[in-house]
Design a protein around this motif. Structure first.
Motif, short mmCIF file in Angstrom:
data_model
loop_
_atom_site.label_atom_id
_atom_site.label_comp_id
_atom_site.label_asym_id
_atom_site.label_seq_id
_atom_site.Cartn_x
_atom_site.Cartn_y
_atom_site.Cartn_z
N THR A 21 0.75 -1.04 0.00
CA THR A 21 0.17 0.04 -0.03
C THR A 21 0.92 1.33 0.07
O THR A 21 0.41 2.04 -0.23
CB THR A 21 -0.99 -0.06 1.02
N ASP A 22 2.22 1.11 0.12
CA ASP A 22 2.99 2.30 0.32
C ASP A 22 3.54 2.55 -0.99
O ASP A 22 4.31 1.61 -1.72
CB ASP A 22 4.18 2.16 1.14
N PRO A 23 3.31 3.77 -1.84
CA PRO A 23 3.56 3.72 -3.18
C PRO A 23 5.30 3.63 -3.53
O PRO A 23 5.40 2.97 -4.63
CB PRO A 23 3.13 5.14 -3.60
N ARG A 32 6.59 -0.25 -2.44
CA ARG A 32 5.90 -1.00 -3.40
C ARG A 32 6.55 -1.40 -4.55
O ARG A 32 6.91 -2.41 -5.15
CB ARG A 32 4.42 -0.79 -3.80
N ARG A 33 6.97 -0.19 -5.22
CA ARG A 33 7.79 -0.30 -6.39
C ARG A 33 9.17 -0.89 -6.04
O ARG A 33 9.43 -1.56 -7.09
CB ARG A 33 7.87 1.29 -7.09
N GLU A 89 -0.72 -7.66 -12.24
CA GLU A 89 -0.75 -6.84 -11.08
C GLU A 89 -2.17 -7.17 -10.27
O GLU A 89 -1.90 -7.10 -8.84
CB GLU A 89 -1.00 -5.38 -11.36
#
Length: 210
Positions: free
Chosen positions: A117-119, A122-123, A159
């Motif tokens: 949930t952390d942009p 997450r990447r 995804e």
């Protein structure tokens, strides 16, 4: 590295994984992690791991080897002749089997869902995971089984599958920890996820404009 230093690092990793799982990645400070790990020095977490991203990566690395071991075994058992469901199982079961081995309570699945949930994190995590040789092998064979699927649809369904695995396992782990919901085994959880993701990957594609 001394035995004491290794012990301190392990205590910090255990505390951080639990707190991140229960409260979220950004809601927990280094000081709170240090206190939960029994460290009187407020700078212990920063000293051993540096920033938050490095700490998250260290937690993931802690679980990576046993998960990878399960995936290698599964790939070898397929002998390259698998169908869609077989390759999807190679994405799901290594994690669920690892979680089953850890016993209860565990926090790793909920920790992983919080990371997703952390942009920024997450990447980082997805890029690291997708760079692995065995994951690339599984994705390559899955794509080979679905040659007619357009590339954008491949990416979209990949995804969605990641989210199903991450959050499906997190919900199962939460139910186990709280003693609520159905008391399914991790084996049944894996089977349900594989069924759902197989349906996702093999669903028809609606033509553009319809």
């Amino acid at each position: 590295m001394s035995r004491r230093s290794l012990s301190t690092r392990e205590s910090i990793l255990t505390a951080a994984e639990r707190l991140f799982a229960e409260h979220g990645i950004t809601a927990v400070s280094h000081r709170q992690i240090g206190e939960a790990a029994g460290q009187g020095n407020n700078f212990a977490v920063g000293y051993h791991f540096g920033d938050r991203t490095a700490l998250v990566r260290a937690i993931l690395d802690r679980h990576a080897e046993p998960i990878e071991r399960h995936r290698v075994r599964m790939i070898e058992s397929i002998h390259g002749r698998g169908e869609v469901r077989d390759w999807i199982a190679c994405l799901v079961r290594p994690l669920t089997e690892h979680l089953a081995e850890l016993g209860s309570p565990t926090w790793f699945a909920r920790f992983g869902a919080q990371v997703m949930t952390d942009p920024v994190l997450r990447r980082v995590v997805v890029d690291d995971a997708m760079s692995g040789v065995t994951i690339q092998r599984v994705v390559e064979r899955l794509n080979h089984c679905l040659p007619a699927l357009p590339v954008p649809v491949h990416l979209e369904r990949g995804e969605l599958a990641r989210h199903l695995i991450s959050h499906g396992c997190a919900e199962r782990e939460r139910a186990l920890a709280e003693g609520t919901g159905r008391q399914d085994t991790w084996e049944r959880t894996a089977t349900g996820l594989i069924d759902a993701i197989t349906g996702l990957w093999t669903a028809p594609v609606t033509p553009a404009g319809r």
